[in-house]
Motif scaffolding. Sequence first.
Motif, PDB file in Angstrom:
ATOM      1  N   ILE A 165     106.173 -55.224  50.999  1.00  0.00           N
ATOM      2  CA  ILE A 165     105.620 -54.850  49.702  1.00  0.00           C
ATOM      3  C   ILE A 165     105.702 -56.092  48.837  1.00  0.00           C
ATOM      4  O   ILE A 165     106.787 -56.604  48.561  1.00  0.00           O
ATOM      5  CB  ILE A 165     106.373 -53.668  49.059  1.00  0.00           C
ATOM      6  N   MET A 169     105.574 -57.446  45.487  1.00  0.00           N
ATOM      7  CA  MET A 169     105.720 -56.912  44.131  1.00  0.00           C
ATOM      8  C   MET A 169     106.124 -58.038  43.183  1.00  0.00           C
ATOM      9  O   MET A 169     106.938 -58.894  43.544  1.00  0.00           O
ATOM     10  CB  MET A 169     106.794 -55.825  44.139  1.00  0.00           C
ATOM     11  N   VAL A 195     110.210 -48.612  44.838  1.00  0.00           N
ATOM     12  CA  VAL A 195     108.842 -48.633  45.353  1.00  0.00           C
ATOM     13  C   VAL A 195     108.841 -48.248  46.834  1.00  0.00           C
ATOM     14  O   VAL A 195     108.021 -47.446  47.274  1.00  0.00           O
ATOM     15  CB  VAL A 195     108.180 -50.008  45.121  1.00  0.00           C
ATOM     16  N   ALA A 229      97.192 -45.330  48.122  1.00  0.00           N
ATOM     17  CA  ALA A 229      97.490 -46.297  47.066  1.00  0.00           C
ATOM     18  C   ALA A 229      97.431 -45.656  45.679  1.00  0.00           C
ATOM     19  O   ALA A 229      98.281 -45.935  44.825  1.00  0.00           O
ATOM     20  CB  ALA A 229      96.528 -47.477  47.146  1.00  0.00           C
ATOM     21  N   ALA A 270     100.554 -45.386  43.007  1.00  0.00           N
ATOM     22  CA  ALA A 270     100.394 -45.855  41.627  1.00  0.00           C
ATOM     23  C   ALA A 270     100.688 -44.730  40.634  1.00  0.00           C
ATOM     24  O   ALA A 270     101.346 -44.953  39.612  1.00  0.00           O
ATOM     25  CB  ALA A 270      98.982 -46.396  41.413  1.00  0.00           C
ATOM     26  N   LEU A 275     104.469 -44.179  40.553  1.00  0.00           N
ATOM     27  CA  LEU A 275     105.138 -45.288  39.865  1.00  0.00           C
ATOM     28  C   LEU A 275     104.888 -45.249  38.361  1.00  0.00           C
ATOM     29  O   LEU A 275     105.752 -45.626  37.576  1.00  0.00           O
ATOM     30  CB  LEU A 275     104.665 -46.630  40.419  1.00  0.00           C
ATOM     31  N   VAL A 292     100.349 -50.007  36.272  1.00  0.00           N
ATOM     32  CA  VAL A 292     100.613 -50.380  37.654  1.00  0.00           C
ATOM     33  C   VAL A 292      99.307 -50.410  38.430  1.00  0.00           C
ATOM     34  O   VAL A 292      98.395 -49.633  38.149  1.00  0.00           O
ATOM     35  CB  VAL A 292     101.622 -49.407  38.312  1.00  0.00           C
ATOM     36  N   SER A 293      99.221 -51.341  39.366  1.00  0.00           N
ATOM     37  CA  SER A 293      98.097 -51.348  40.297  1.00  0.00           C
ATOM     38  C   SER A 293      98.669 -51.520  41.701  1.00  0.00           C
ATOM     39  O   SER A 293      99.628 -52.263  41.911  1.00  0.00           O
ATOM     40  CB  SER A 293      97.102 -52.468  39.980  1.00  0.00           C
ATOM     41  N   VAL A 294      98.074 -50.801  42.640  1.00  0.00           N
ATOM     42  CA  VAL A 294      98.515 -50.838  44.031  1.00  0.00           C
ATOM     43  C   VAL A 294      97.281 -51.025  44.899  1.00  0.00           C
ATOM     44  O   VAL A 294      96.279 -50.338  44.705  1.00  0.00           O
ATOM     45  CB  VAL A 294      99.237 -49.528  44.420  1.00  0.00           C
ATOM     46  N   VAL A 316     101.758 -54.591  44.958  1.00  0.00           N
ATOM     47  CA  VAL A 316     102.074 -53.769  43.783  1.00  0.00           C
ATOM     48  C   VAL A 316     102.271 -54.697  42.594  1.00  0.00           C
ATOM     49  O   VAL A 316     103.079 -55.629  42.647  1.00  0.00           O
ATOM     50  CB  VAL A 316     103.357 -52.938  44.019  1.00  0.00           C
ATOM     51  N   ILE A 318     103.177 -54.505  38.556  1.00  0.00           N
ATOM     52  CA  ILE A 318     103.708 -53.613  37.523  1.00  0.00           C
ATOM     53  C   ILE A 318     103.839 -54.391  36.227  1.00  0.00           C
ATOM     54  O   ILE A 318     104.353 -55.511  36.206  1.00  0.00           O
ATOM     55  CB  ILE A 318     105.084 -53.061  37.935  1.00  0.00           C
TER      56      ILE A 318
END
Length: 137
Positions: A26, A28, A39, A56, A60, A63, A72-74, A84, A86
């Motif tokens: 991940i 991040m 996460v 995804a 998001a 989260l 947040v974007s995933v 990820v 944030i």
Amino acid sequence: MGFTGVAFASAYSWITHSPVFTVRTIDMNRCANVSLEEVWAIVRGDGSGILWSVPAKEVARRLSGHPWVRSVSVRKSFPDRLVVRIQERTPVAMVNLDVSITSTRRAARSNGLTAYDPKNLAIVTGFSRKDLLRKDR
């Protein structure tokens, strides 16, 4: 036709269950209040951890329920990585009760003051925990 159908079914089965596509990383950004472990718990909580089956948008959404997450974007990065990003909320004040509460513009978190918390925040006093729970945050 039958052979082609079996070939596609086999390929689909391999792609959706192959350990090649298991989420191993991940990626991040650094966060002060959201941990990588939190996460990972969300990613592993729903299923097998195969990248194809990790939703995804659902990750998001879950989260974004974290009190420190502003946005947040995933996204998926094949074959085995989830990216990820944030943006955290910024603390604006501390409430002086029996336990310090750090307040942002839209949320509050309850914790004891630690050495890592900012020391230049406004301190709000003059009411009790009962008052805080009774009124709108």
